[in-house]
Design a protein around this motif. Structure first.
Motif, PDB file in Angstrom:
ATOM      1  N   GLY A 157       9.405  11.481   0.471  1.00 47.82           N
ATOM      2  CA  GLY A 157      10.032  10.576   1.473  1.00 47.82           C
ATOM      3  C   GLY A 157       9.702   9.152   1.145  1.00 47.82           C
ATOM      4  O   GLY A 157      10.122   8.459   1.898  1.00 47.82           O
ATOM      5  N   GLY A 158       9.047   8.774   0.154  1.00 44.51           N
ATOM      6  CA  GLY A 158       8.870   7.301  -0.255  1.00 44.51           C
ATOM      7  C   GLY A 158       7.443   7.329  -0.913  1.00 44.51           C
ATOM      8  O   GLY A 158       6.684   8.177  -0.709  1.00 44.51           O
ATOM      9  N   ASN A 159       7.030   6.125  -1.446  1.00 44.86           N
ATOM     10  CA  ASN A 159       5.869   5.852  -1.983  1.00 44.86           C
ATOM     11  C   ASN A 159       4.902   5.875  -0.823  1.00 44.86           C
ATOM     12  O   ASN A 159       4.927   5.000  -0.111  1.00 44.86           O
ATOM     13  CB  ASN A 159       5.685   4.900  -3.139  1.00 44.86           C
ATOM     14  CG  ASN A 159       6.650   4.886  -4.456  1.00 44.86           C
ATOM     15  OD1 ASN A 159       6.190   5.812  -4.978  1.00 44.86           O
ATOM     16  ND2 ASN A 159       7.510   3.918  -4.542  1.00 44.86           N
ATOM     17  N   GLY A 160       3.755   6.337  -1.085  1.00 45.86           N
ATOM     18  CA  GLY A 160       2.810   6.453  -0.009  1.00 45.86           C
ATOM     19  C   GLY A 160       2.772   7.216   1.056  1.00 45.86           C
ATOM     20  O   GLY A 160       2.024   7.141   2.027  1.00 45.86           O
ATOM     21  N   THR A 161       3.755   8.213   1.105  1.00 49.74           N
ATOM     22  CA  THR A 161       4.162   8.896   2.437  1.00 49.74           C
ATOM     23  C   THR A 161       3.057  10.236   2.266  1.00 49.74           C
ATOM     24  O   THR A 161       2.623  10.536   1.109  1.00 49.74           O
ATOM     25  CB  THR A 161       5.533   9.580   2.474  1.00 49.74           C
ATOM     26  OG1 THR A 161       5.939   9.861   1.350  1.00 49.74           O
ATOM     27  CG2 THR A 161       6.391   8.179   2.676  1.00 49.74           C
ATOM     28  N   ALA A 217      -5.400   8.990  -3.287  1.00 51.06           N
ATOM     29  CA  ALA A 217      -4.990   7.619  -3.786  1.00 51.06           C
ATOM     30  C   ALA A 217      -5.499   6.876  -4.792  1.00 51.06           C
ATOM     31  O   ALA A 217      -4.711   6.425  -5.881  1.00 51.06           O
ATOM     32  CB  ALA A 217      -4.546   6.663  -2.508  1.00 51.06           C
ATOM     33  N   ALA A 218      -6.789   6.640  -4.873  1.00 56.11           N
ATOM     34  CA  ALA A 218      -7.413   6.205  -5.920  1.00 56.11           C
ATOM     35  C   ALA A 218      -7.539   6.833  -7.496  1.00 56.11           C
ATOM     36  O   ALA A 218      -6.919   6.343  -8.380  1.00 56.11           O
ATOM     37  CB  ALA A 218      -8.960   5.814  -5.553  1.00 56.11           C
ATOM     38  N   THR A 219      -7.534   8.270  -7.402  1.00 57.50           N
ATOM     39  CA  THR A 219      -7.542   9.205  -8.170  1.00 57.50           C
ATOM     40  C   THR A 219      -5.778   9.086  -9.178  1.00 57.50           C
ATOM     41  O   THR A 219      -5.681   8.858 -10.371  1.00 57.50           O
ATOM     42  CB  THR A 219      -7.738  10.508  -8.207  1.00 57.50           C
ATOM     43  OG1 THR A 219      -9.020  10.529  -7.610  1.00 57.50           O
ATOM     44  CG2 THR A 219      -7.524  11.374  -9.358  1.00 57.50           C
ATOM     45  N   ALA A 220      -4.974   8.946  -8.002  1.00 58.80           N
ATOM     46  CA  ALA A 220      -3.474   8.948  -8.750  1.00 58.80           C
ATOM     47  C   ALA A 220      -3.156   7.500  -9.011  1.00 58.80           C
ATOM     48  O   ALA A 220      -2.061   7.193  -9.399  1.00 58.80           O
ATOM     49  CB  ALA A 220      -2.674   9.423  -7.558  1.00 58.80           C
ATOM     50  N   GLY A 221      -3.938   6.364  -8.586  1.00 59.47           N
ATOM     51  CA  GLY A 221      -3.565   5.100  -8.793  1.00 59.47           C
ATOM     52  C   GLY A 221      -2.438   4.567  -7.826  1.00 59.47           C
ATOM     53  O   GLY A 221      -1.500   3.818  -8.398  1.00 59.47           O
TER      54      GLY A 221
END
Length: 325
Positions: free
Chosen positions: A160-164, A317-321
């Protein structure tokens, strides 16, 4: 050496503060209450806020109005709720996206998910399910893993979008499974789902309420649910853990909070009222038709849960950048 006066005075101050809070709660509410929902009308948090609000108004003897403040994946409405007066007349229907995920993926959100809110209760959980097109050769998580490793970089997943939540849930899955799929972000889950159904995108995670009708009608094929146990709404669909990724378990959630600093007696009264509503057969039946699972935990349990969720998604989030402006 401390005198009796030195000891008694602080005690009187504390007792006076508690008495003032208790008095405020006894008069509460004396005017309408608003619930800020950081998403557009019709989304999960909005549906639950309106369902609760109608009954909460009857329980408390005041009208409860839902106010939609959408934008930036829920960040705008969440920041507005955090800045509201802590008087019990502004509440907030929060969820895993803006509270647990956004603080780790956005450079600045304007609020602290742990410090700026007083949790009331976690209202409901929302299990994610990985889906694909019915004609897809991906019939299981095992098949997906095999294809992803055989055709490195060829498979795509929508979100649904970046960061969702749908994005980060897939990132967590890939980290646990040791895979790399190409991310195709959309402006919302419905748009992504159109391309999954058409076979233009291979898979995606989405909340069960948003895909249940399409799964039941055969327009989508469900591969696995994200929760630790099978969903009662899709009992024949295995969990990701059952499918071989044994350390994978996560669900979306929607809860009711107030701004930090709201008097404890008011929080307690709201908690009592909301959990009473959640335990009624009518509410449970209605939530079941919408594919939500009611929770109704204590404020302290909800607070600890939020801290755990913030920590989990910060690591993902940190691992995925994953980082956004």
């Amino acid at each position: 050496m401390k005198t009796a006066a030195h000891i008694v005075l602080p005690m009187l101050i504390v007792m006076g503060g508690w008495a003032a809070g208790a008095h405020a709660a006894s008069d509460y509410p004396s005017r309408p209450i608003r619930i800020i929902v950081p998403f557009p009308a019709g989304q999960g948090a909005d549906i639950l806020a309106r369902l609760l609000g109608e009954q909460l108004g009857r329980e408390l003897g005041q009208s409860v109005v839902v106010e939609n403040k959408a934008g930036a994946g829920g960040v705008i409405g969440t920041a507005a709720a955090a800045r509201a007066a802590p008087d019990g007349y502004t509440l907030y229907m929060g969820s895993s996206g803006p509270l647990a995920i956004s603080p780790s993926v956005y450079k600045a959100v304007g609020y602290d998910a742990v410090k700026d809110f007083a949790p009331i209760t976690n209202v409901a959980s929302v299990t994610q399910v990985m889906v694909t097109a019915p004609e897809s050769k991906l019939d299981s998580i095992a098949a997906l893993i095999a294809q992803a490793k055989q055709r490195a970089g060829a498979l795509q997943y929508g979100s649904g979008g970046n960061g969702t939540t749908s994005h980060l849930t897939m990132e967590l899955f890939m980290q646990r499974a040791g895979l790399a799929l190409n991310h195709v972000p959309y402006k919302g889950s419905p748009q992504a789902m159109v391309d999954v159904i058409a076979g233009r995108v291979d898979v995606m995670f989405d909340a069960i309420p948003g895909v249940l009708a399409n799964v039941k009608s055969g327009k989508l094929k469900a591969l696995a649910v994200s929760s630790s146990q099978r969903s009662p709404f899709l009992p024949d669909v295995p969990t990701v853990a059952e499918s071989g990724i044994r350390d994978f378990s996560t669900v979306g959630w929607i809860g009711l909070l107030a701004p930090a600093g709201t008097d404890t007696p008011i929080i307690e009264r709201l908690h009592t009222a909301v959990t009473k509503i959640l335990h009624t057969d009518a509410t449970r039946d209605r939530m079941a038709t919408l594919a939500f699972t009611p929770i109704g935990d204590t404020p302290s349990q909800f607070a600890q849960f939020i801290r755990t969720e913030v920590g989990l998604w910060a690591k993902v989030a940190a691992t995925a950048g994953v980082k956004m402006e």
